[in-house]
Design a protein around this motif. Structure first.
Motif, PDB file in Angstrom:
ATOM      1  N   LYS A 228     -33.207   2.295   1.737  1.00 13.30           N
ATOM      2  CA  LYS A 228     -33.508   3.671   2.200  1.00 13.30           C
ATOM      3  C   LYS A 228     -33.136   4.703   1.146  1.00 13.30           C
ATOM      4  N   HIS A 229     -31.951   4.547   0.570  1.00 12.28           N
ATOM      5  CA  HIS A 229     -31.529   5.519  -0.452  1.00 12.28           C
ATOM      6  C   HIS A 229     -32.442   5.456  -1.672  1.00 12.28           C
ATOM      7  N   ALA A 230     -32.870   4.243  -2.041  1.00 14.81           N
ATOM      8  CA  ALA A 230     -33.728   4.099  -3.223  1.00 14.81           C
ATOM      9  C   ALA A 230     -34.991   4.936  -3.040  1.00 14.81           C
ATOM     10  N   ILE A 231     -35.628   4.807  -1.898  1.00 18.30           N
ATOM     11  CA  ILE A 231     -36.890   5.538  -1.682  1.00 18.30           C
ATOM     12  C   ILE A 231     -36.644   7.050  -1.724  1.00 18.30           C
ATOM     13  N   THR A 232     -35.635   7.510  -1.002  1.00 17.99           N
ATOM     14  CA  THR A 232     -35.355   8.953  -0.953  1.00 17.99           C
ATOM     15  C   THR A 232     -35.056   9.505  -2.342  1.00 17.99           C
ATOM     16  N   ARG A 233     -34.175   8.835  -3.065  1.00 17.14           N
ATOM     17  CA  ARG A 233     -33.736   9.353  -4.372  1.00 17.14           C
ATOM     18  C   ARG A 233     -34.839   9.270  -5.424  1.00 17.14           C
ATOM     19  N   LEU A 234     -35.629   8.206  -5.364  1.00 20.32           N
ATOM     20  CA  LEU A 234     -36.700   8.074  -6.367  1.00 20.32           C
ATOM     21  C   LEU A 234     -37.769   9.145  -6.168  1.00 20.32           C
ATOM     22  N   VAL A 235     -38.111   9.410  -4.918  1.00 19.09           N
ATOM     23  CA  VAL A 235     -39.094  10.477  -4.648  1.00 19.09           C
ATOM     24  C   VAL A 235     -38.539  11.815  -5.147  1.00 19.09           C
ATOM     25  N   GLU A 236     -37.265  12.072  -4.827  1.00 21.04           N
ATOM     26  CA  GLU A 236     -36.625  13.329  -5.272  1.00 21.04           C
ATOM     27  C   GLU A 236     -36.666  13.488  -6.793  1.00 21.04           C
ATOM     28  N   VAL A 268     -42.585   4.687  -2.458  1.00 16.21           N
ATOM     29  CA  VAL A 268     -42.395   5.861  -3.328  1.00 16.21           C
ATOM     30  C   VAL A 268     -43.753   6.430  -3.735  1.00 16.21           C
ATOM     31  N   ALA A 269     -44.666   5.560  -4.166  1.00 15.97           N
ATOM     32  CA  ALA A 269     -46.011   6.008  -4.562  1.00 15.97           C
ATOM     33  C   ALA A 269     -46.701   6.698  -3.387  1.00 15.97           C
TER      34      ALA A 269
END
Ligand code: UT7
Length: 331
Positions: A228-236, A268-269
């Protein structure tokens, strides 16, 4: 202003292929579970006796040759890894004599899956400051010796593989090409979401036969928290990189993301409304190679003839720490 560019790139993986079916003979897992959850179909494992610095050596030699320089031109070595040859000194100090070099400054970066991006940013800053002209940045891992291939460790063991990727960072010959922007982040409040303790230095002695018998010698992960954190942070970090540079998502030819999990990169994409084809992958055949994953994929993409001078690329990573970041560069 002086800025840096990637003048050469190389990678290396050990020859031993380990399929999901091979792993299912060691623990209760299946090809379907691993592929559905992660996208990974196989990985490479180094043989007994092979060090992280040995994989790094092969990738480094290729990057040095690709840059058209000789090893003796290298004036700084930055080595990103979470699986160093030994605890200290750093693995760059083991790689240096293998390259036939001495007296060249060496530094290790211990930032896990974002280690290559942190290392590249350090190399970029050194070049901009005029301190060094031929910096070898290498990410390499031998995970296979430190994975728990029992049912207790299966959530982590099926994800990781061994490999190495390297680049040579030099002053850019022109204004146009090079590293345009780096953004690095960390949130240590999640340090225990993906970690490997092995020992506790507050304990005297720090390592005992009893502590070696516990799970603290294996990597452990709270998979859903990391996911969950990976998706949020990568988008940010993609959005803030685009905002800071004024570059549009459409202008980016390829995103070279860390290869932890196909579903993370697809989410993310999707959230960025970017075409899935722009996000490149090779985790299907190498699994997660941590600090090596980004330069390994960059090298393969470059050697496949997919990148041309002038293309905008975004390198993207998230991992243990948590640490994450993005690098925007014009090839
Ligand atoms: O590079 C560092 C960054 N790392 C990552 O980005 C990894 C992020 N996390 C992930 O990729 C995912 O969380 C995993 C792939 C690790 C796991 O996927 P998940 O959908 O979150 O599965 P889960 O952990 O919720 O486990 C589901 C079930 C559990 O069984 P129960 O409790 O539902 O009966 C697990 O015990 O799957 C079981 N399981 C396995 N089954 C077969 C866990 N590992 C395995 C396995 N084979 N290897």
């Amino acid at each position: 202003m002086l800025h840096s560019y990637i003048a050469g790139v190389g990678s290396f993986v050990p020859p031993n292929r380990v399929t999901n079916d091979d792993l299912s003979r060691l623990m209760t897992t299946s090809h379907d579970w691993i592929v559905t959850r992660s996208g990974i179909e196989e990985r490479r494992f180094a043989d007994e006796g092979v060090y992280c610095s040995d994989l790094a050596l092969e990738a480094s030699k290729k990057a040095i040759a690709d840059a058209g320089i000789s090893p003796s031109d290298v004036d700084f070595i930055i080595f990103a890894t979470l699986s160093p040859d030994y605890h200290f000194p750093g693995t760059a100090c083991y790689l240096q004599p293998k390259l036939g070099l001495n007296m060249v400054p060496c530094m290790d970066v211990r930032n896990q899956c974002t280690g290559f991006l942190y290392s590249l940013a350090v190399a970029d800053a050194f070049v901009k400051a005029g301190m060094y002209k031929n910096i070898l940045v290498v990410g390499a891992e031998v995970h296979s010796s430190a994975l728990d291939f029992t049912d207790e460790g299966r959530d982590v063991a099926v994800l990781f593989g061994d490999g190495a990727g390297a680049v040579i960072v030099q002053p850019s010959p022109g204004e146009e090409s090079g590293i345009l922007y780096s953004e690095l982040h960390a949130d240590g409040s999640h340090a225990k979401a993906l970690h490997m303790d092995i020992w506790d230095i507050s304990r005297k002695p720090f390592l005992t036969p009893e502590s070696c018998a516990t799970r603290e010698r294996w990597p452990t992960m709270k998979g859903k928290v990391v996911f969950k954190h990976a998706i949020t942070r990568l988008v940010e970090v993609v959005n803030s990189t685009l905002a800071a540079t004024g570059v549009g998502a459409d202008d980016i030819k390829f995103v070279i993301p860390h290869q932890a999990n196909m579903r993370i990169n697809q989410f993310v994409a999707q959230m960025l409304e970017m075409p899935q084809e722009k996000f490149l992958h090779n985790m299907q055949v190498y699994g997660n190679t941590t600090a090596a994953s980004i330069p390994l994929l960059l090298d393969e993409t470059y050697r496949a003839g997919k990148i041309e001078r002038g293309d905008l690329l975004m390198l993207l990573g998230f991992g243990s720490g948590f640490t994450w970041g993005a690098t925007l560069l014009r090839w």
